[in-house]
Write a protein that holds these residues in place. Structure first.
Motif, PDB file in Angstrom:
ATOM      1  N   GLY A 230       0.815  -1.214   0.000  1.00 48.63           N
ATOM      2  CA  GLY A 230       0.000   0.000   0.000  1.00 48.63           C
ATOM      3  C   GLY A 230       0.842   1.255   0.000  1.00 48.63           C
ATOM      4  O   GLY A 230       2.066   1.212  -0.212  1.00 48.63           O
ATOM      5  N   ALA A 231       0.193   2.365   0.271  1.00 50.09           N
ATOM      6  CA  ALA A 231       0.873   3.664   0.302  1.00 50.09           C
ATOM      7  C   ALA A 231       2.026   3.658   1.304  1.00 50.09           C
ATOM      8  O   ALA A 231       3.029   4.346   1.109  1.00 50.09           O
ATOM      9  N   GLY A 232       1.878   2.861   2.359  1.00 51.95           N
ATOM     10  CA  GLY A 232       2.900   2.801   3.391  1.00 51.95           C
ATOM     11  C   GLY A 232       4.261   2.344   2.894  1.00 51.95           C
ATOM     12  O   GLY A 232       5.273   2.559   3.569  1.00 51.95           O
ATOM     13  N   GLY A 255      -1.228  -4.308  -5.499  1.00 49.62           N
ATOM     14  CA  GLY A 255      -1.202  -3.027  -4.810  1.00 49.62           C
ATOM     15  C   GLY A 255      -2.586  -2.546  -4.426  1.00 49.62           C
ATOM     16  O   GLY A 255      -3.591  -2.954  -5.015  1.00 49.62           O
ATOM     17  N   SER A 256      -2.644  -1.678  -3.417  1.00 47.78           N
ATOM     18  CA  SER A 256      -3.889  -0.986  -3.094  1.00 47.78           C
ATOM     19  C   SER A 256      -4.075   0.115  -4.136  1.00 47.78           C
ATOM     20  O   SER A 256      -3.170   0.404  -4.917  1.00 47.78           O
ATOM     21  N   ARG A 257      -5.235   0.748  -4.134  1.00 45.33           N
ATOM     22  CA  ARG A 257      -5.454   1.827  -5.090  1.00 45.33           C
ATOM     23  C   ARG A 257      -4.475   2.977  -4.843  1.00 45.33           C
ATOM     24  O   ARG A 257      -3.971   3.568  -5.791  1.00 45.33           O
ATOM     25  N   ALA A 258      -4.184   3.249  -3.583  1.00 43.06           N
ATOM     26  CA  ALA A 258      -3.239   4.329  -3.299  1.00 43.06           C
ATOM     27  C   ALA A 258      -1.878   3.994  -3.900  1.00 43.06           C
ATOM     28  O   ALA A 258      -1.221   4.854  -4.483  1.00 43.06           O
ATOM     29  N   HIS A 269      -2.744  -4.663 -11.331  1.00 44.82           N
ATOM     30  CA  HIS A 269      -2.439  -5.366 -10.084  1.00 44.82           C
ATOM     31  C   HIS A 269      -3.295  -4.885  -8.925  1.00 44.82           C
ATOM     32  O   HIS A 269      -3.081  -5.282  -7.797  1.00 44.82           O
ATOM     33  N   GLN A 270      -4.261  -3.994  -9.200  1.00 43.87           N
ATOM     34  CA  GLN A 270      -5.017  -3.406  -8.087  1.00 43.87           C
ATOM     35  C   GLN A 270      -6.052  -4.360  -7.512  1.00 43.87           C
ATOM     36  O   GLN A 270      -6.854  -4.942  -8.231  1.00 43.87           O
ATOM     37  N   VAL A 271      -6.030  -4.463  -6.191  1.00 45.56           N
ATOM     38  CA  VAL A 271      -7.026  -5.269  -5.489  1.00 45.56           C
ATOM     39  C   VAL A 271      -8.065  -4.325  -4.901  1.00 45.56           C
ATOM     40  O   VAL A 271      -7.715  -3.262  -4.380  1.00 45.56           O
ATOM     41  N   GLY A 272      -9.339  -4.714  -4.985  1.00 41.60           N
ATOM     42  CA  GLY A 272     -10.370  -3.915  -4.320  1.00 41.60           C
ATOM     43  C   GLY A 272     -11.576  -3.687  -5.197  1.00 41.60           C
ATOM     44  O   GLY A 272     -11.687  -4.227  -6.291  1.00 41.60           O
ATOM     45  N   GLN A 273     -12.442  -2.844  -4.685  1.00 39.69           N
ATOM     46  CA  GLN A 273     -13.733  -2.582  -5.330  1.00 39.69           C
ATOM     47  C   GLN A 273     -13.590  -2.165  -6.791  1.00 39.69           C
ATOM     48  O   GLN A 273     -14.335  -2.608  -7.636  1.00 39.69           O
ATOM     49  N   THR A 274     -12.619  -1.297  -7.087  1.00 35.42           N
ATOM     50  CA  THR A 274     -12.427  -0.869  -8.468  1.00 35.42           C
ATOM     51  C   THR A 274     -11.245  -1.583  -9.118  1.00 35.42           C
ATOM     52  O   THR A 274     -10.806  -1.207 -10.186  1.00 35.42           O
ATOM     53  N   GLY A 275     -10.751  -2.606  -8.453  1.00 38.92           N
ATOM     54  CA  GLY A 275      -9.707  -3.435  -9.044  1.00 38.92           C
ATOM     55  C   GLY A 275     -10.225  -4.853  -9.152  1.00 38.92           C
ATOM     56  O   GLY A 275     -11.349  -5.073  -9.571  1.00 38.92           O
ATOM     57  N   VAL A 286       0.686  -5.322   3.190  1.00 37.85           N
ATOM     58  CA  VAL A 286       1.845  -4.620   3.744  1.00 37.85           C
ATOM     59  C   VAL A 286       1.670  -3.112   3.580  1.00 37.85           C
ATOM     60  O   VAL A 286       1.542  -2.621   2.461  1.00 37.85           O
ATOM     61  N   GLY A 287       1.613  -2.372   4.682  1.00 35.89           N
ATOM     62  CA  GLY A 287       1.475  -0.909   4.599  1.00 35.89           C
ATOM     63  C   GLY A 287       0.156  -0.492   3.990  1.00 35.89           C
ATOM     64  O   GLY A 287       0.082   0.468   3.234  1.00 35.89           O
ATOM     65  N   ILE A 288      -0.888  -1.245   4.324  1.00 36.71           N
ATOM     66  CA  ILE A 288      -2.236  -0.967   3.820  1.00 36.71           C
ATOM     67  C   ILE A 288      -3.147  -0.691   5.007  1.00 36.71           C
ATOM     68  O   ILE A 288      -3.142  -1.453   5.983  1.00 36.71           O
ATOM     69  N   SER A 289      -3.927   0.400   4.932  1.00 39.56           N
ATOM     70  CA  SER A 289      -4.744   0.766   6.085  1.00 39.56           C
ATOM     71  C   SER A 289      -5.984  -0.112   6.232  1.00 39.56           C
ATOM     72  O   SER A 289      -6.459  -0.331   7.329  1.00 39.56           O
ATOM     73  N   GLY A 290      -6.512  -0.612   5.082  1.00 42.57           N
ATOM     74  CA  GLY A 290      -7.683  -1.483   5.157  1.00 42.57           C
ATOM     75  C   GLY A 290      -8.994  -0.755   4.984  1.00 42.57           C
ATOM     76  O   GLY A 290      -9.985  -1.048   5.666  1.00 42.57           O
ATOM     77  N   VAL A 292     -12.629   0.273   3.409  1.00 43.28           N
ATOM     78  CA  VAL A 292     -13.692  -0.666   2.987  1.00 43.28           C
ATOM     79  C   VAL A 292     -13.540  -1.080   1.542  1.00 43.28           C
ATOM     80  O   VAL A 292     -13.772  -2.237   1.191  1.00 43.28           O
ATOM     81  N   GLN A 293     -13.172  -0.126   0.674  1.00 39.46           N
ATOM     82  CA  GLN A 293     -13.078  -0.468  -0.744  1.00 39.46           C
ATOM     83  C   GLN A 293     -11.948  -1.455  -1.001  1.00 39.46           C
ATOM     84  O   GLN A 293     -11.978  -2.205  -1.962  1.00 39.46           O
ATOM     85  N   HIS A 294     -10.957  -1.428  -0.151  1.00 41.06           N
ATOM     86  CA  HIS A 294      -9.882  -2.413  -0.282  1.00 41.06           C
ATOM     87  C   HIS A 294     -10.342  -3.764   0.263  1.00 41.06           C
ATOM     88  O   HIS A 294     -10.201  -4.791  -0.393  1.00 41.06           O
ATOM     89  N   ARG A 295     -10.929  -3.731   1.453  1.00 39.95           N
ATOM     90  CA  ARG A 295     -11.375  -4.987   2.074  1.00 39.95           C
ATOM     91  C   ARG A 295     -12.371  -5.722   1.200  1.00 39.95           C
ATOM     92  O   ARG A 295     -12.387  -6.950   1.150  1.00 39.95           O
ATOM     93  N   ILE A 307       0.733  -6.395   7.928  1.00 40.98           N
ATOM     94  CA  ILE A 307       1.926  -5.765   8.496  1.00 40.98           C
ATOM     95  C   ILE A 307       1.732  -4.261   8.402  1.00 40.98           C
ATOM     96  O   ILE A 307       1.558  -3.723   7.304  1.00 40.98           O
ATOM     97  N   ASN A 308       1.710  -3.592   9.561  1.00 43.49           N
ATOM     98  CA  ASN A 308       1.436  -2.164   9.575  1.00 43.49           C
ATOM     99  C   ASN A 308       1.994  -1.583  10.868  1.00 43.49           C
ATOM    100  O   ASN A 308       1.954  -2.250  11.902  1.00 43.49           O
ATOM    101  N   ASN A 309       2.516  -0.362  10.812  1.00 45.65           N
ATOM    102  CA  ASN A 309       3.064   0.209  12.046  1.00 45.65           C
ATOM    103  C   ASN A 309       2.020   0.924  12.902  1.00 45.65           C
ATOM    104  O   ASN A 309       2.324   1.438  13.955  1.00 45.65           O
ATOM    105  N   GLY A 325       4.560  -3.165  13.141  1.00 45.97           N
ATOM    106  CA  GLY A 325       5.945  -2.724  13.059  1.00 45.97           C
ATOM    107  C   GLY A 325       6.222  -2.060  11.729  1.00 45.97           C
ATOM    108  O   GLY A 325       5.350  -2.007  10.854  1.00 45.97           O
ATOM    109  N   ASP A 326       7.448  -1.564  11.594  1.00 47.01           N
ATOM    110  CA  ASP A 326       7.867  -0.888  10.376  1.00 47.01           C
ATOM    111  C   ASP A 326       8.127  -1.931   9.291  1.00 47.01           C
ATOM    112  O   ASP A 326       8.945  -2.832   9.461  1.00 47.01           O
ATOM    113  N   LEU A 327       7.432  -1.799   8.184  1.00 44.35           N
ATOM    114  CA  LEU A 327       7.548  -2.806   7.134  1.00 44.35           C
ATOM    115  C   LEU A 327       8.985  -2.917   6.618  1.00 44.35           C
ATOM    116  O   LEU A 327       9.419  -3.983   6.179  1.00 44.35           O
ATOM    117  N   ASN A 328       9.720  -1.810   6.673  1.00 43.50           N
ATOM    118  CA  ASN A 328      11.088  -1.847   6.167  1.00 43.50           C
ATOM    119  C   ASN A 328      11.990  -2.758   6.986  1.00 43.50           C
ATOM    120  O   ASN A 328      12.997  -3.240   6.507  1.00 43.50           O
TER     121      ASN A 328
END
Ligand SMILES: Cc1cc2nc3c(=O)[nH]c(=O)nc-3n(C[C@H](O)[C@H](O)[C@H](O)COP(=O)(O)OP(=O)(O)OC[C@H]3O[C@@H](n4cnc5c(N)ncnc54)[C@H](O)[C@@H]3O)c2cc1C
Ligand SMILES: Cc1cc2nc3c(=O)[nH]c(=O)nc-3n(C[C@H](O)[C@H](O)[C@H](O)COP(=O)(O)OP(=O)(O)OC[C@H]3O[C@@H](n4cnc5c(N)ncnc54)[C@H](O)[C@@H]3O)c2cc1C
Lengths: 356, 293
Positions: A230-232, A255-258, A269-275, A286-290, A292-295, A307-309, A325-328
């Motif tokens: 994700g954006a993260g 990837g997420s839309r972001a 490669h987009q997952v979600g409502q418009t993917g 990884v680094g995805i907030s979650g 609704v459109q993604h879920r 995985i998210n900080n 935690g930090d994805l990096n």
């Protein structure tokens, strides 16, 4: 509208383009089979087009008992009104109790038009269908063996179960990729019924000048393991960690839309409502907030790792396993652990198949 | 010359901003707790309409069905450039599903008799994308879904590019046409300061009844507003010759059996430490339940 007809079959619309069936009608068939078996009736498929007869075998192998074929030059390239006219005739002649369409761009153009013509109900974008009983609160009338049409609405924040008790057929569009597809069984037999289109003199409303189809380069739906960033992740360069993790798991990066909007990865490669809607065995977010459109596009996955900080990120609410935690830092450690863990195992089997 | 264009726009709760407080205990949505907004893709439909009018002349009328408060989006439309707003409001229209909604709206569109009718592709609350196609069927207008670019319009012939998911198609149709417009079609123009000054005074009769002191002559006030182009037309089901059989509850074949709010709970949840040890345990878990390995 047709009369309530408990002996009526369960039908699907076999969407095809240029003589090819996508996965959607096959997904519909496996669900239709389940509904028809529960009701003790047959499964029918409506196959419209020009030069599409050969597809009937595939439909039968995937669960159809009857295939209604309507062939006409005017049905070659999809247009709303000739398809609607042909389907209206089929429904009136054969009185199915249920008609399912894919919630594809074409299905969401055709199904509402057919429902408006038949003056019956239509539930949009269902993610599940079941047979059940409905009691009308107003007058206490009980209806047995209706189709429960289950769909998310309100931007994915609620799940509604909708029924159509009286004005039949019961119609629904079904979201792509949420119904598991059954295996083809070439020993199945079925009846092929050629029908008249009745489109002589029917005016075609549109002139189609040009069409362009993009082949999907990736097939996320077919992936058993998906690692989605994700954006993260922060940058296109850093997105390499997502590809690395995917590769060492033998999975597909997504990837997420972001992430797509930020140019980290292609829209394909987009997952979600418009993917794409996916339901892999393992989904690593990884680094995805979650949002609704993604879920909406991934929550049916068998196992979800997040995985998210941010410990309060919504993605943890649908996850089975989480690392805050930090994805990096976490992703490289995870890759190392996977290489360690899996190579021990693969070493005993096929040494040359070690991943990475 | 010029085209008579009608845009159908819906006022919707901002479903993107749903929080716990917006859900009631029985699992239904408390709409009152959410801000009401202009359905996003309907703004794209309005922008397409305004571009056609600006290039070819004509009028843009925005039509909405909803409670009296839906006038807010009609004024918003005027701030952006619409010429006229029409509100269809009637308690007997409540609980309409898409079949009944499209019937009622199509009766209003029939009365406006446009060359071009534009809808958004989808509303963000009901999320069905069914109303546009169903209106076209009832009005016998040529349906063009998923408009992404207006390519040409002349001699009552419209050419557009439509997005068909896995690609696009360029099509031509004779007017009258009903098109549904995608979010990707354009960027809606903002409010114009001058138009705000003028149209913030636009009112429907129901709003005037609420705002004016008791005993005021509403009809006379309405006429004054109408003369300045500031009266928001307000229609009931009778004004559009709607057959009540096809409206509201009785006109809606679909019934809600159950509504559940999404409970965000994935069942069992295990958290691992962000350490080498935690990662190894997670991998071990995935191997032992045969997810990987
Ligand atoms: C949780 C839930 C689930 C629902 N599921 C279904 C269902 O599966 N099937 C069904 O038939 N009904 C369903 N409904 C009812 C449906 O939401 C209403 O009929 C609604 O009025 C129109 O549908 P929509 O919001 O999906 O609009 P859409 O069809 O998505 O709207 C498309 C376009 O039509 C125009 N439009 C729509 N409504 C209006 C309006 N009031 N005024 C002006 N223009 C408008 C706009 O241009 C809009 O962009 C559901 C309602 C809820 C709350
Ligand atoms: C109509 C509509 C359709 C949409 N369709 C889709 C769709 O199909 N698919 C989709 O995905 N979205 C879709 N969206 C967008 C969706 O609402 C969200 O905006 C989007 O999913 C957010 O993506 P994200 O989680 O990658 O980014 P963000 O929400 O920005 O989340 C980034 C996350 O990364 C975490 N993070 C940051 N740095 C680190 C780090 N160093 N280590 C670990 N974690 C870190 C943050 O805590 C945050 O949780 C749609 C929206 C709308 C309105």
């Amino acid at each position: 509208m047709i009369q309530v007809n408990k002996q009526g079959d369960v039908w699907i619309f076999a969407e095809q383009e240029e003589g090819k069936l996508s996965d959607v009608p096959l997904e519909l068939l496996s669900k239709a089979r389940e509904l028809a078996d529960a009701l003790g009736v047959s499964v029918g498929a409506m196959l419209l087009g020009q030069g599409v007869k050969d597809l009937a075998d595939t439909l039968i192998a995937h669960g159809a008992d009857k295939v209604y074929i309507v062939e006409d030059e005017k049905l070659k390239a999809y247009q709303t009104t000739p398809y609607t006219a042909a389907i209206q005739t089929l429904i009136e002649d054969h009185q199915p109790q249920i008609c399912l369409f894919g919630a594809t761009p074409l299905g969401r153009d055709l199904a509402p038009t057919v429902a408006s013509r038949m003056k019956c109900g239509l539930t949009a974008d269902c993610t599940d269908l079941q047979i059940g009983t409905h009691e009308e609160k107003k007058d206490g009338t009980v209806y047995e063996n209706l189709m429960y049409q289950i769909r998310p609405a309100f931007g994915g924040n609620i799940i509604a179960t909708i029924v159509n008790p009286e004005r039949w057929p019961q119609m629904a569009t079904v979201r792509e990729g949420v119904m598991p597809m059954s295996e083809a069984d070439s020993s199945r037999s079925g009846k092929v019924i050629a029908c008249q289109a009745g489109l002589n003199g029917f005016p075609l409303p549109l002139t189609i000048h040009a069409r362009h189809r993009e082949e999907r380069k990736v097939n996320l739906k077919a992936s058993r393991i998906i690692v989605c960033g994700g954006a993260g992740v922060g940058s296109k360069e850093n997105f390499k960690v997502i590809w690395d993790l995917a590769h060492c798991l033998g999975g597909q990066a997504a990837g997420s839309r972001a992430a797509v909007d930020l140019g980290f990865i292609d829209h394909d490669h987009q997952v979600g409502q418009t993917g794409t809607t996916v339901r892999p065995a393992l989904y690593v977010a990884v680094g995805i907030s979650g949002a609704v459109q993604h879920r909406a596009g991934m929550q049916e996955s068998a196992k979800i790792v997040a995985i998210n900080n941010d410990p309060d990120a919504d993605i943890f609410q649908v996850a089975h396993y989480g690392i805050v935690g930090d994805l990096n830092q976490v992703v490289p450690m995870l890759i190392k652990a996977i290489r360690g863990g899996m190579s021990v195992k693969t070493a005993h089997e096929t040494p040359e198949a070690t991943h990475g | 010359m010029g085209y008579n264009i009608v845009v159908c726009a819906k006022q919707v709760p901002d479903t993107k901003r749903i929080t716990g407080e917006a859900m009631k205990e029985d699992g239904t949505v408390n709409r009152a707790a959410l801000p009401a907004i202009y359905n996003p893709e309907d703004l794209n439909a309005l922008e397409t309409a305004l571009q056609i009018r600006d290039a070819h002349g004509g009028t843009v009328t925005v039509l909405t069905m909803g409670p009296p408060n839906a006038c807010v989006i009609l004024r918003d439309s005027m701030f952006r450039g619409a010429d006229r707003g029409v509100l269809v409001t009637d308690r007997r229209a409540a609980a309409s599903d898409t079949l009944a909604t499209s019937y009622i709206l199509s009766q209003a569109v029939r009365k406006l008799n446009p060359d071009i009718a534009l809808c958004g592709r989808q509303a963000i609350d009901g999320d069905t994308a069914q109303v546009g196609p169903q209106m076209a069927e009832k009005l016998d207008m040529t349906l063009v879904t998923y408009l992404e670019e207006l390519i040409d319009l002349k001699d009552r012939e419209i050419t557009v590019r439509r997005n068909v998911g896995n690609g696009w198609e360029e099509v031509t149709a004779q007017l009258p046409v009903l098109a549904t417009v995608m979010e990707t079609a354009n960027h809606p123009r903002p409010h114009a300061a001058k138009r705000i000054m003028k149209y913030k005074k636009a009112r429907s009769k129901l709003e005037m009844e609420k705002e004016l002191p008791e005993g005021a002559d509403i009809d006379a006030e309405a006429e004054t507003l109408a003369a300045k182009g500031l009266l928001i037309d307000q229609w009931t089901l009778d004004d559009i010759d709607a057959d009540l059989e096809w409206c509201g509850m009785s006109g809606s074949p679909t019934k809600v059996n159950r509504i559940q709010s999404i409970v965000l709970a994935g069942g069992e949840y295990h958290e691992f430490d962000p350490t080498e040890d935690g990662c190894e345990k997670l991998v071990h878990e995935l191997i032992s339940d045969h997810t990987i390995g």
